[in-house]
Design a protein around this motif. Sequence first.
Motif, PDB file in Angstrom:
ATOM      1  N   GLU A 298      -0.455   5.170  -9.657  1.00  0.00           N
ATOM      2  CA  GLU A 298      -0.009   6.314 -10.495  1.00  0.00           C
ATOM      3  C   GLU A 298       1.233   5.844 -11.369  1.00  0.00           C
ATOM      4  N   VAL A 299       2.328   5.400 -10.304  1.00  0.00           N
ATOM      5  CA  VAL A 299       3.588   4.982 -10.627  1.00  0.00           C
ATOM      6  C   VAL A 299       3.640   3.905 -11.877  1.00  0.00           C
ATOM      7  N   ALA A 300       2.685   3.029 -11.443  1.00  0.00           N
ATOM      8  CA  ALA A 300       2.771   1.624 -12.353  1.00  0.00           C
ATOM      9  C   ALA A 300       2.142   2.135 -13.560  1.00  0.00           C
ATOM     10  N   ALA A 301       1.075   3.059 -13.656  1.00  0.00           N
ATOM     11  CA  ALA A 301       0.256   3.423 -14.811  1.00  0.00           C
ATOM     12  C   ALA A 301       1.221   4.179 -15.772  1.00  0.00           C
ATOM     13  N   GLU A 302       2.100   5.048 -15.378  1.00  0.00           N
ATOM     14  CA  GLU A 302       3.124   5.820 -15.998  1.00  0.00           C
ATOM     15  C   GLU A 302       4.006   4.845 -16.452  1.00  0.00           C
ATOM     16  N   ALA A 303       4.629   3.971 -15.705  1.00  0.00           N
ATOM     17  CA  ALA A 303       5.512   2.843 -16.179  1.00  0.00           C
ATOM     18  C   ALA A 303       5.232   2.229 -17.450  1.00  0.00           C
ATOM     19  N   TYR A 304       3.997   1.774 -17.375  1.00  0.00           N
ATOM     20  CA  TYR A 304       3.368   0.898 -18.234  1.00  0.00           C
ATOM     21  C   TYR A 304       2.592   1.547 -19.461  1.00  0.00           C
ATOM     22  N   ALA A 305       2.618   2.941 -19.271  1.00  0.00           N
ATOM     23  CA  ALA A 305       2.180   3.931 -20.315  1.00  0.00           C
ATOM     24  C   ALA A 305       0.605   3.535 -20.667  1.00  0.00           C
ATOM     25  N   LEU A 306       0.018   3.295 -19.602  1.00  0.00           N
ATOM     26  CA  LEU A 306      -1.525   2.858 -19.580  1.00  0.00           C
ATOM     27  C   LEU A 306      -2.493   3.842 -19.942  1.00  0.00           C
ATOM     28  N   LYS A 307      -3.113   3.573 -21.176  1.00  0.00           N
ATOM     29  CA  LYS A 307      -4.105   4.439 -21.532  1.00  0.00           C
ATOM     30  C   LYS A 307      -5.468   4.640 -20.760  1.00  0.00           C
ATOM     31  N   ALA A 308      -5.723   3.512 -19.938  1.00  0.00           N
ATOM     32  CA  ALA A 308      -6.797   3.811 -18.832  1.00  0.00           C
ATOM     33  C   ALA A 308      -5.942   3.593 -17.564  1.00  0.00           C
ATOM     34  N   VAL A 309      -6.167   4.505 -16.708  1.00  0.00           N
ATOM     35  CA  VAL A 309      -5.406   4.274 -15.232  1.00  0.00           C
ATOM     36  C   VAL A 309      -6.648   3.464 -14.211  1.00  0.00           C
ATOM     37  N   PRO A 310      -6.346   2.229 -13.832  1.00  0.00           N
ATOM     38  CA  PRO A 310      -7.339   1.750 -12.927  1.00  0.00           C
ATOM     39  C   PRO A 310      -7.779   2.624 -11.812  1.00  0.00           C
ATOM     40  N   LYS A 311      -8.993   2.599 -11.351  1.00  0.00           N
ATOM     41  CA  LYS A 311      -9.485   3.182 -10.059  1.00  0.00           C
ATOM     42  C   LYS A 311      -8.927   2.112  -8.889  1.00  0.00           C
ATOM     43  N   PRO A 312      -8.566   2.626  -7.724  1.00  0.00           N
ATOM     44  CA  PRO A 312      -8.262   1.930  -6.577  1.00  0.00           C
ATOM     45  C   PRO A 312      -9.198   0.869  -6.345  1.00  0.00           C
ATOM     46  N   GLU A 313     -10.570   1.051  -6.436  1.00  0.00           N
ATOM     47  CA  GLU A 313     -11.361   0.008  -6.252  1.00  0.00           C
ATOM     48  C   GLU A 313     -11.308  -1.137  -7.318  1.00  0.00           C
ATOM     49  N   ASP A 314     -10.852  -1.006  -8.506  1.00  0.00           N
ATOM     50  CA  ASP A 314     -10.617  -1.858  -9.236  1.00  0.00           C
ATOM     51  C   ASP A 314      -9.233  -2.610  -9.296  1.00  0.00           C
ATOM     52  N   VAL A 315      -8.313  -2.219  -8.142  1.00  0.00           N
ATOM     53  CA  VAL A 315      -7.234  -2.678  -7.999  1.00  0.00           C
ATOM     54  C   VAL A 315      -7.164  -3.640  -6.599  1.00  0.00           C
ATOM     55  N   TYR A 316      -7.858  -2.859  -5.681  1.00  0.00           N
ATOM     56  CA  TYR A 316      -7.599  -3.501  -4.248  1.00  0.00           C
ATOM     57  C   TYR A 316      -8.795  -3.410  -3.524  1.00  0.00           C
ATOM     58  N   SER A 317      -9.338  -4.385  -2.704  1.00  0.00           N
ATOM     59  CA  SER A 317     -10.526  -4.062  -1.784  1.00  0.00           C
ATOM     60  C   SER A 317     -10.256  -4.814  -0.338  1.00  0.00           C
ATOM     61  N   THR A 318     -10.576  -3.980   0.565  1.00  0.00           N
ATOM     62  CA  THR A 318     -10.403  -4.602   1.851  1.00  0.00           C
ATOM     63  C   THR A 318     -11.862  -5.153   2.592  1.00  0.00           C
ATOM     64  N   LYS A 319     -12.697  -5.197   1.917  1.00  0.00           N
ATOM     65  CA  LYS A 319     -13.872  -5.599   2.360  1.00  0.00           C
ATOM     66  C   LYS A 319     -14.118  -7.083   2.791  1.00  0.00           C
ATOM     67  N   PHE A 320     -12.836  -7.766   2.418  1.00  0.00           N
ATOM     68  CA  PHE A 320     -12.690  -9.341   2.718  1.00  0.00           C
ATOM     69  C   PHE A 320     -12.009  -9.748   4.032  1.00  0.00           C
ATOM     70  N   LEU A 321     -11.470  -8.549   4.610  1.00  0.00           N
ATOM     71  CA  LEU A 321     -10.373  -8.463   5.693  1.00  0.00           C
ATOM     72  C   LEU A 321     -11.061  -8.925   6.969  1.00  0.00           C
ATOM     73  N   PRO A 322     -10.526  -9.708   7.972  1.00  0.00           N
ATOM     74  CA  PRO A 322     -11.073  -9.875   9.453  1.00  0.00           C
ATOM     75  C   PRO A 322     -10.835  -8.402   9.991  1.00  0.00           C
ATOM     76  N   PRO A 323     -11.285  -8.118  11.022  1.00  0.00           N
ATOM     77  CA  PRO A 323     -11.164  -6.988  11.727  1.00  0.00           C
ATOM     78  C   PRO A 323      -9.701  -6.846  12.275  1.00  0.00           C
ATOM     79  N   ALA A 324      -9.168  -5.466  12.246  1.00  0.00           N
ATOM     80  CA  ALA A 324      -7.871  -5.104  12.502  1.00  0.00           C
ATOM     81  C   ALA A 324      -7.118  -5.911  13.734  1.00  0.00           C
ATOM     82  N   ASP A 325      -7.970  -6.071  14.853  1.00  0.00           N
ATOM     83  CA  ASP A 325      -7.406  -6.775  15.792  1.00  0.00           C
ATOM     84  C   ASP A 325      -7.284  -8.098  15.889  1.00  0.00           C
ATOM     85  N   GLN A 326      -7.830  -8.887  14.802  1.00  0.00           N
ATOM     86  CA  GLN A 326      -7.535 -10.094  14.397  1.00  0.00           C
ATOM     87  C   GLN A 326      -6.397 -10.397  13.453  1.00  0.00           C
ATOM     88  N   ARG A 327      -5.913  -9.257  12.949  1.00  0.00           N
ATOM     89  CA  ARG A 327      -4.803  -9.355  12.066  1.00  0.00           C
ATOM     90  C   ARG A 327      -3.467  -8.908  12.506  1.00  0.00           C
TER      91      ARG A 327
END
Length: 339
Positions: free
Chosen positions: A308-337
């Motif tokens: 939200e902060v970046a979208a406002e700063a850049y005056a973006l006409k289309a605000v990206p959805k979180p799933e189009d910005v970051y994915s956690t599905k490639f992470l190992p399990p938390a105990d391994q990190r």
Amino acid sequence: MTIGIAKSVLAGAVALALGTGAAWAQAKDVKFTLDWAVQGNHAIWTVAQERGYFTKEGLNVKIDRGFGSGDAVTKVASGAYDIGFSDINAVIKYNGENPTNPVIGVFQTFDKTLNSIITLKKSGIKSPKDLVGKNLGSPEADSSRLMFPAFAKANGLDPAAVKWTSMQPQLREAMLVQGQVDAISGFASTSVFNLTGVGVAEADIVVFSFPDNGLDLYGSTVIVRKEFAEKNPDTVAAFVRATVAGLKDVAKDPDGVIPTLAKVDPLVKQDLEKARLKFVLDRAMLTPGIKANGFGHVDPARMLKSIEVAAEAYALKAVPKPEDVYSTKFLPPADQRKP
């Protein structure tokens, strides 16, 4: 009997060698661009390369220096590089402007942004509001420059109240020292140590970090083109696992990993990069949140706020959805990190 055993052992050794050679021949080639010239925090990947973490994952990784977060995003989006390292806020900007070819973060390496405005005491700039009417310098693709409108808003400034001078990356700190600009934008981990490296006393450097001045945003992340991730999920997951292994080594023994940087840049100043790495670990990579939740942890609400902060700063006409910005599905399990 002895001859038979010897033949068996020899046959096994040949088979093992052939198997190893076949595995090596089948290794997936990956082109990886950093966000900047080789620095201490990049030891995450140089140590992963030298200690065989990439090889173990079936990857043959070529590491190249970068020229700014915005530049890294563009190179990954174009397919010139498979994987990159960039400020997440530059990713948000790119995706808002290019929604049909998004780039996504897959391993949030910096829990806090290192974006900053840096000046010298002789400038007389004592607070962000003193930047009004001043001349700021940076490369055009610098992520701190791209995010300056958000920094300005958080500190009650009109972004148009400053003048920008563009320059090549290697000239930024020199132009500040020479007084050709009043302040510069950039990662504190880059500019502070570049300045001390040319003889500026640390006490004479003034840093206005974004997190300390109203913008508690996420920082740099490993990035891939979303289409690449969908077509090559195993490659992305393998790169992330090797990154975690490298990051654990960096956190455990920051002094010991620095020599691996020379494999990518033989001219790197090791003492300087040791200090820089510890600076980054303390401020961005080993935060209380990371110690509690593991490397790569992302809080969805905080990530949404960053968007939200970046979208406002850049005056973006289309605000990206979180799933189009970051994915956690490639992470190992938390105990391994966990650090």
